[in-house]
Design an enzyme around this catalytic site. Structure first.
Site, mmCIF file in Angstrom:
data_model
loop_
_atom_site.group_PDB
_atom_site.id
_atom_site.type_symbol
_atom_site.label_atom_id
_atom_site.label_comp_id
_atom_site.label_asym_id
_atom_site.label_seq_id
_atom_site.Cartn_x
_atom_site.Cartn_y
_atom_site.Cartn_z
ATOM 1 N N ARG A 53 22.586 2.213 6.166
ATOM 2 C CA ARG A 53 22.960 3.636 6.164
ATOM 3 C C ARG A 53 22.782 4.310 7.511
ATOM 4 O O ARG A 53 23.413 5.302 7.810
ATOM 5 C CB ARG A 53 22.107 4.389 5.124
ATOM 6 C CG ARG A 53 22.611 4.172 3.725
ATOM 7 C CD ARG A 53 21.630 4.661 2.719
ATOM 8 N NE ARG A 53 20.441 3.817 2.702
ATOM 9 C CZ ARG A 53 19.676 3.643 1.631
ATOM 10 N NH1 ARG A 53 19.948 4.247 0.515
ATOM 11 N NH2 ARG A 53 18.613 2.862 1.680
ATOM 12 N N PHE A 95 25.645 2.244 0.570
ATOM 13 C CA PHE A 95 25.777 1.183 -0.435
ATOM 14 C C PHE A 95 26.632 1.631 -1.622
ATOM 15 O O PHE A 95 27.153 0.816 -2.363
ATOM 16 C CB PHE A 95 24.402 0.721 -0.937
ATOM 17 C CG PHE A 95 23.524 0.186 0.165
ATOM 18 C CD1 PHE A 95 24.042 -0.642 1.147
ATOM 19 C CD2 PHE A 95 22.170 0.511 0.218
ATOM 20 C CE1 PHE A 95 23.246 -1.125 2.172
ATOM 21 C CE2 PHE A 95 21.356 0.027 1.233
ATOM 22 C CZ PHE A 95 21.906 -0.788 2.213
ATOM 23 N N GLU A 230 -4.920 -11.896 -1.055
ATOM 24 C CA GLU A 230 -4.570 -11.287 0.234
ATOM 25 C C GLU A 230 -5.569 -10.208 0.612
ATOM 26 O O GLU A 230 -6.002 -9.428 -0.236
ATOM 27 C CB GLU A 230 -3.183 -10.653 0.154
ATOM 28 C CG GLU A 230 -2.078 -11.647 -0.123
ATOM 29 C CD GLU A 230 -0.719 -10.972 -0.245
ATOM 30 O OE1 GLU A 230 0.031 -11.014 0.736
ATOM 31 O OE2 GLU A 230 -0.436 -10.391 -1.292
ATOM 32 N N ASP A 249 5.407 -8.666 -8.878
ATOM 33 C CA ASP A 249 5.622 -8.919 -7.454
ATOM 34 C C ASP A 249 5.454 -10.400 -7.105
ATOM 35 O O ASP A 249 6.283 -10.971 -6.401
ATOM 36 C CB ASP A 249 4.643 -8.063 -6.628
ATOM 37 C CG ASP A 249 4.876 -8.192 -5.131
ATOM 38 O OD1 ASP A 249 6.059 -8.280 -4.730
ATOM 39 O OD2 ASP A 249 3.901 -8.196 -4.365
ATOM 40 N N HIS A 254 6.448 -16.373 -7.501
ATOM 41 C CA HIS A 254 5.733 -17.360 -6.678
ATOM 42 C C HIS A 254 4.754 -18.213 -7.500
ATOM 43 O O HIS A 254 4.746 -19.438 -7.411
ATOM 44 C CB HIS A 254 4.939 -16.681 -5.558
ATOM 45 C CG HIS A 254 5.761 -15.794 -4.671
ATOM 46 N ND1 HIS A 254 7.096 -15.988 -4.441
ATOM 47 C CD2 HIS A 254 5.421 -14.693 -3.942
ATOM 48 C CE1 HIS A 254 7.547 -15.054 -3.601
ATOM 49 N NE2 HIS A 254 6.550 -14.251 -3.293
HETATM 50 C C1 BG6 Z 1 5.963 -11.306 -1.312
HETATM 51 C C2 BG6 Z 1 5.294 -10.155 -1.997
HETATM 52 O O1 BG6 Z 1 6.965 -11.857 -2.131
HETATM 53 O O2 BG6 Z 1 4.984 -12.297 -1.034
HETATM 54 C C3 BG6 Z 1 4.183 -9.587 -1.140
HETATM 55 O O3 BG6 Z 1 6.262 -9.139 -2.256
HETATM 56 C C4 BG6 Z 1 3.220 -10.685 -0.740
HETATM 57 O O4 BG6 Z 1 3.496 -8.552 -1.822
HETATM 58 C C5 BG6 Z 1 3.972 -11.852 -0.151
HETATM 59 O O5 BG6 Z 1 2.341 -10.149 0.211
HETATM 60 C C6 BG6 Z 1 3.061 -13.036 0.121
HETATM 61 O O6 BG6 Z 1 3.784 -13.993 0.852
HETATM 62 P P1 BG6 Z 1 3.090 -14.908 1.950
HETATM 63 O O7 BG6 Z 1 4.154 -15.824 2.413
HETATM 64 O O8 BG6 Z 1 2.587 -13.978 3.018
HETATM 65 O O9 BG6 Z 1 1.979 -15.588 1.236
#
Ligand code: BG6
Length: 482
Positions: A53, A95, A230, A249, A254
């Site tokens: 944008r 968009f 984290e 998330d 993951h």
């Molecule tokens: C992302 C999440 O998919 O993965 C984040 O949205 C997270 O919140 C991140 O911090 C962690 O990825 P990596 O590769 O830093 O372990």
């Protein structure tokens, strides 16, 4: 593998990045593209078109790219960086405005004329998922993708970031839209964890080393702990996160993908279709969580509600720990503990496989709590594998103690390792979907996660102090129940 030779063989390619000025693009995509470019791994005729944008000139975009690369890269590669900057173009657009897509389409046609032939088209959606539907529809309505679905020598690939939907229902609606305009071979759903070197190593390790084969099941394994912890907090993502929460998330994607990598059957053929089918088969066997109060803990770090963009009453979890089981004879009764948190005391992702203990030991152990056979896949920040075992304590004693064997990827990855986003981009250009999640996988994961989200408010949201291990009750899930 000779990546360069294969890339040279690829036809001219245009990548359109929606949201090129955004956070993900600045932190990961632009650098990943630079590394691929610098290693000669992009097609010879290649162009990067930014679409967003903001009212920018190409010079403004190049400035943004330079700042994403950083002074270290620029000063060490002056000529090469300038050549890289020359492959960028920019199209300002809304968009939601179909006219802007038509203009984009015309520009793509012009680029092809300059190339002297039609080009592959790759659309990277690095935008908030709320825009996905509109973008799919507009790419179709503006005819940018229409003729390409009919196939020919050139292809169209669409790359979407997670989260793909926010529950089973919304993921299905989104998919219906996507499938209306693109076929499965054109859809690349990104889970960057699958593209990490050490995550790819899980399958190589499991299916190349006979020493663990006979114990890789419920007879040999008593528990698996998958953690993604984290120290970072919101980093400016407060609005997104307070609507999403940790389970959506990183849990739905993951962590469940890591579980699939540890437990899936041998695909026999190590290509996209076989591996994706095996991953989805195991995800379909996740047993619905029965007693949430007994199998889940959720928490929020103490100053989360003061983060920019987060409302004072937000009940989004920044930490979760869940115990899950598989409806699979090989894994029956084995608990899989999935744990993730922000603002924790440590920054690490790893999978620890706990093997069953010997019924009887020849000698006493020094520390009963710590003396087990474990195998740990270290994913972040260490990258490698560690095996722990019992050995005789040195000296005039017959005690047993825990010792470890350790292998580290570090030396290999720092020099020439493909970072996850390089890999994602490279594979999507090459047309290899192995490291991308299929429709089946996404839906299976949501089918497991959605009922948990719907019951979230049945368990308390525990506030934990930033920089600690998380809510106190997290340890209740560590008790071995087998
Ligand atoms: C992302 C999440 O998919 O993965 C984040 O949205 C997270 O919140 C991140 O911090 C962690 O990825 P990596 O590769 O830093 O372990």
């Amino acid at each position: 593998m000779n990546y360069k030779a294969k890339s040279d063989a690829i036809l001219p390619t245009i990548i359109v990045i929606f949201g090129i000025t955004g956070d993900l693009s600045r932190r990961k995509l632009l650098s990943a593209l630079w590394y691929l470019y610098n290693k000669g791994m992009l097609p010879k005729q290649f162009c990067i078109m930014g679409f967003s944008r903001r009212n920018l000139s190409v010079a403004d975009l190049q400035k943004l790219v330079r700042s994403a690369l950083g002074t270290g890269i620029i000063s060490a590669n002056k000529v090469q960086v300038q050549k890289f900057l020359d492959i960028f173009l920019y199209q300002q657009g809304d968009f939601d405005n179909i006219e802007d897509y038509r203009t984009l389409g015309k520009r793509i046609d012009n680029i092809e004329q300059n190339f002297g032939m039609r080009a592959n088209r790759l659309f990277y959606l690095s935008v908030s998922p709320v825009h996905y539907e509109k973008i799919f529809q507009s790419l179709h309505d503006s005819l940018i993708v229409k003729s390409y679905c009919e196939k020919g020598k050139v292809w169209t690939h669409i790359l979407v970031e997670k989260p793909f939907g926010r529950d089973t229902r919304t993921a299905r609606i989104l998919d219906e839209k996507l499938i209306e305009f693109f076929c499965e071979e054109e859809i690349y759903r990104i889970d960057h964890y699958l593209a990490k070197e050490t995550v790819q190593n899980i399958l190589s390790f499991r299916f190349s080393n006979p020493i663990f084969k006979s114990v890789w099941n419920r007879e040999g394994i008593k528990k698996v702990h998958i953690e993604l912890l984290e120290t970072l907090g919101m980093e400016g993502r407060g609005v997104f996160y307070s609507d999403t929460g940790a389970l959506r998330d990183v849990g739905q994607n993951h962590l469940l993908q890591l579980l699939a990598m540890v437990t899936m059957e041998n695909p026999k053929k190590f290509d996209a279709s076989h591996i994706r089918v095996k991953r989805s088969e195991i995800l379909k066997r996740l047993l619905p969580m029965q007693d949430i109060a007994h199998n889940a803990v959720r928490g929020q770090y103490d100053d989360f509600v003061y983060e920019p963009g987060v409302t004072e009453r937000s009940d989004a979890e920044t930490y979760f720990k869940i115990r899950t089981f598989l409806d699979d004879p090989l894994w029956e009764g084995v608990p899989f503990i999935l744990e993730s948190g922000k603002r924790m005391d440590k920054n690490r992702t790893r999978i620890t496989v706990y093997f069953r203990d010997m019924q009887q030991l020849p000698y006493p152990v020094t520390d009963k709590e710590k003396c087990h056979n474990t195998l740990t896949f270290e994913i972040k920040p260490e990258e490698g594998i560690e095996v722990s075992f019992l050995a005789k304590k040195q000296g005039f004693t017959h005690m047993l103690e825990q010792r470890t064997l350790h292998f580290s990827y570090h030396d290999n990855t720092t020099n020439d390792g493909l970072y996850a986003y390089e890999r994602v981009l490279y594979d999507s250009i090459r047309g290899d979907q192995t490291l991308f999640t299929s429709t089946e996988e996404v839906h299976a994961a949501w089918r497991y996660i959605t009922p948990i989200l719907e019951s979230w408010n049945k368990i308390p949201l525990e506030i934990y102090t930033s920089g600690t291990c998380g809510p106190d009750s997290r340890t209740s899930l560590d008790v071995d129940n087998t």
